[in-house]
Design an enzyme around this catalytic site. Structure first.
Site, short mmCIF file in Angstrom:
data_model
loop_
_atom_site.label_atom_id
_atom_site.label_comp_id
_atom_site.label_asym_id
_atom_site.label_seq_id
_atom_site.Cartn_x
_atom_site.Cartn_y
_atom_site.Cartn_z
N CYS A 8 -2.82 4.69 7.95
CA CYS A 8 -2.92 4.11 9.29
C CYS A 8 -1.69 4.42 10.15
CB CYS A 8 -3.14 2.61 9.20
SG CYS A 8 -4.67 2.23 8.35
N ASN B 90 0.80 -1.23 0.00
CA ASN B 90 0.00 0.00 0.00
C ASN B 90 0.83 1.28 0.00
OD1 ASN B 90 0.41 -1.29 2.65
ND2 ASN B 90 -0.37 0.62 3.45
N1 PMP Z 1 -4.37 -3.64 4.21
C1 PMP Z 1 -3.90 -2.78 3.31
C2 PMP Z 1 -2.80 -3.21 2.38
C3 PMP Z 1 -4.43 -1.48 3.24
O1 PMP Z 1 -3.96 -0.62 2.35
C4 PMP Z 1 -5.45 -1.11 4.14
C5 PMP Z 1 -6.04 0.28 4.12
N2 PMP Z 1 -5.17 1.27 4.57
C6 PMP Z 1 -5.91 -2.07 5.06
C7 PMP Z 1 -5.34 -3.32 5.07
C8 PMP Z 1 -7.00 -1.74 6.05
O2 PMP Z 1 -8.23 -1.69 5.41
P1 PMP Z 1 -9.53 -1.18 6.17
O3 PMP Z 1 -9.46 0.29 6.16
O4 PMP Z 1 -10.67 -1.71 5.36
O5 PMP Z 1 -9.51 -1.77 7.53
#
Ligand code: PMP
Length: 376
Positions: A321, A150
């Site tokens: 995050c 990501n």
């Molecule tokens: N895994 C990856 C690779 C992500 O890019 C994200 C989103 N930032 C997530 C997990 C988490 O997804 P969600 O926001 O649906 O919890």
């Protein structure tokens, strides 16, 4: 405004919004209730599950609705670890996973006595098969390696990695496929389990699903009622779950068209960035076109983000995050990019809604900011 942060989230597709509102207004009943009015909620939800399964070419009873990829990752990683610990307590993941995967493994390691191997990545941000092969042991019960990273967009070869897991161990193979859903083909036939999110593909926030083969046992993390086969207690978010099939269909129907458009934007941005002094591109050439990570070698990410923000240009430095921590990207460090360059990283992530004009405007602003900064 220019929104170049679609790996973080996307706006709701207007068709999804319309159906979502319709469901909320017309079918509010708890999908677990037994009267006819509630049966409509549950039958629409089951229809959505069937459609999602069919689009991914898996079975209906292999799809579990969750609140998104973070929950799916936790549900699978901890669920398998707790259920199979009598078979072994060794787990494998990579050093560049999303915090929801990393956090789950760290917790299993620190509080529950599991041993975790964090596989290194090469300079392209990819896990090499040899590394995985070396790490597998008779007591390895789970391997979890992401599909598309990501932060830099590196793509792991899931087919090859899965073959190694299946040939040399009895472990289950899971992949966090959040950034590849409806953006590229996912080799579902090679995966025992995979995590997905709706809000990266123009669906609802707080919505997603876990794919898990029928033969895998999970210890539920949320005890409660019979929902999701007892693996996730709590009243179902049936409006989100119902519109997830439509969200996925709309995104998958246009997958090739959107990818082509985004690839053109990515090419244009790459070309322009390559011509500029003080810019080093961190994403490998063969990364997903949806993500382009680069460093401005004369200023930190924070200063650049603020300057872009003042101009209503919205990008990220690393995973959203992690955006509130001051630490530099673990992903870039794992790729061998030094501390300084990692602290200067900017992540651009595209949507099919972006335009060439926006890329040109972005470059113009980037040059202005860099010039102003140099003069100061
Ligand atoms: N895994 C990856 C690779 C992500 O890019 C994200 C989103 N930032 C997530 C997990 C988490 O997804 P969600 O926001 O649906 O919890």
């Amino acid at each position: 405004m220019i929104f170049f942060d679609s790996a973080s989230t996307t706006p709701l597709h207007p068709e999804v919004l319309k159906t979502y509102v319709y469901i909320l207004e017309n079918y509010f009943a708890n999908s677990d209730a037994l009267y006819d009015y509630a049966l409509k909620s549950s039958s629409l939800m089951e229809q959505s599950r069937e459609q999602i399964a069919s689009m991914l070419k898996v079975k209906d009873n292999e799809i579990f609705f969750t609140s998104g990829a973070s929950e799916s990752n936790n549900m699978l990683i901890k669920g398998i670890s707790f259920a199979y610990q009598h078979k072994g307590k060794h787990l494998i993941t990579s050093a560049v996973e999303h915090s929801s995967v990393m956090g789950a493994f760290k917790q299993l390691e620190e509080y529950f006595g599991f041993e975790v191997t964090y596989l290194p990545v090469n300079s392209k941000g990819v896990v090499e098969c040899e590394q995985l092969k070396k790490a597998l042991r008779p007591d390895t019960i789970l391997v979890s390696i992401m599909s598309v990273n990501n932060e830099v967009g590196s793509i792991n070869d899931l087919k090859a990695l899965s073959k190694i897991v299946k040939t040399y161990s009895h472990a289950f193979f899971h992949s966090d496929c959040t950034q590849s859903l409806a953006k590229m083909e996912i080799p579902m036939e090679c995966l025992d389990a995979a995590s997905f999110s709706a809000h990266k593909i123009y669906g609802c926030k707080g919505s997603g699903f876990l794919y898990k083969k029928v033969n895998i046992q999970l210890l539920p993390l949320i005890n409660g009622g019979q929902q999701e086969e007892g693996l996730r207690g709590g009243t179902s978010n049936h409006p989100c779950n119902i519109v997830l099939a439509k969200t996925l269909r709309l995104a998958m129907e246009k997958m090739d068209e959107h990818r082509q458009k985004v690839a053109q934007l990515n090419d244009l941005l790459r070309r322009e960035l390559n011509r500029m002094d003080d810019i080093i591109i961190n994403s490998p050439e063969d990364a997903t076109p949806y993500i382009l990570n680069f460093s401005c070698t004369c200023m930190t990410s924070e200063i650049m983000l603020n300057a872009l923000n003042e101009r209503q240009i919205y990008v990220s430095a690393q995973s959203t995050c992690h955006s509130k921590t001051k630490s530099v990207s673990e992903v870039l460090l794992a790729m061998g990019i030094g501390q300084k360059r990692a602290s200067q990283a900017i992540r651009i992530s595209f949507s099919y809604l972006n335009t060439e004009e926006e890329v040109i405007e972005f470059i113009r602003n980037l040059k202005e900011i860099l010039n102003e900064y140099r003069i100061k």
